[in-house]
Design a protein around this motif. Structure first.
Motif, short mmCIF file in Angstrom:
data_model
loop_
_atom_site.label_atom_id
_atom_site.label_comp_id
_atom_site.label_asym_id
_atom_site.label_seq_id
_atom_site.Cartn_x
_atom_site.Cartn_y
_atom_site.Cartn_z
N TRP A 127 0.81 -1.22 0.00
CA TRP A 127 0.00 0.00 0.00
C TRP A 127 0.84 1.26 0.00
N LEU A 128 1.99 1.24 0.63
CA LEU A 128 2.82 2.44 0.72
C LEU A 128 3.66 2.66 -0.53
N GLY A 129 3.13 2.35 -1.69
CA GLY A 129 3.81 2.71 -2.92
C GLY A 129 4.49 1.59 -3.66
N GLU B 74 10.16 3.29 -3.85
CA GLU B 74 8.72 3.47 -4.11
C GLU B 74 7.98 3.83 -2.82
N GLN B 75 8.34 3.20 -1.72
CA GLN B 75 7.70 3.50 -0.45
C GLN B 75 8.02 4.93 -0.01
N ARG C 91 8.51 7.51 -1.82
CA ARG C 91 7.73 8.48 -2.60
C ARG C 91 6.35 8.67 -1.98
N SER C 92 5.77 7.63 -1.41
CA SER C 92 4.49 7.77 -0.71
C SER C 92 4.68 8.42 0.65
N GLU C 93 5.71 8.00 1.35
CA GLU C 93 5.92 8.49 2.70
C GLU C 93 6.31 9.96 2.75
N TRP D 42 4.93 12.35 1.30
CA TRP D 42 3.70 13.15 1.43
C TRP D 42 3.18 13.11 2.86
#
Length: 104
Positions: free
Chosen positions: A51-53, A59-60, A62-64, A66
């Protein structure tokens, strides 16, 4: 208990700061944790690992980023998400209904 739960000894055993949000995960032996972003990261990694990217650390991240951005200076015009969110939480969860500022 409708109000004041954060001041109880039981709650303070889970979060010595007496703040919300706080969770206790029974599937992890009842481990307690607090802070919104920490809780979201924990739940995502534990129950929805992609779920976190995505699977890679890049990839994670890039979500974190935000999630962490909301902790910073906000819109650089004096309005921060943290200030607004803190005020919302204070008015809805920490202030008894008859003492809330409805103009907020």
């Amino acid at each position: 208990q409708a109000y004041g739960i954060v001041n109880t000894p039981e709650f303070r055993r889970h979060n010595p700061h007496g703040c919300i949000p706080t969770i206790c995960d029974p599937r992890a032996g009842g481990v307690a944790m607090w802070e919104s972003n920490t809780i979201v990261r924990y739940l995502a990694r534990s129950y929805l690992p992609h779920w976190l990217g995505g699977p890679s650390p890049a990839e994670q991240a890039r979500s974190e980023m935000w999630m962490d951005w909301v902790l910073g200076p906000g819109d650089h015009q004096g309005t921060t998400f943290a200030d607004a969110n803190h005020h919302l939480i204070d008015q809805t969860a920490r202030t008894p209904a008859d003492q809330r500022d409805l103009a907020c």
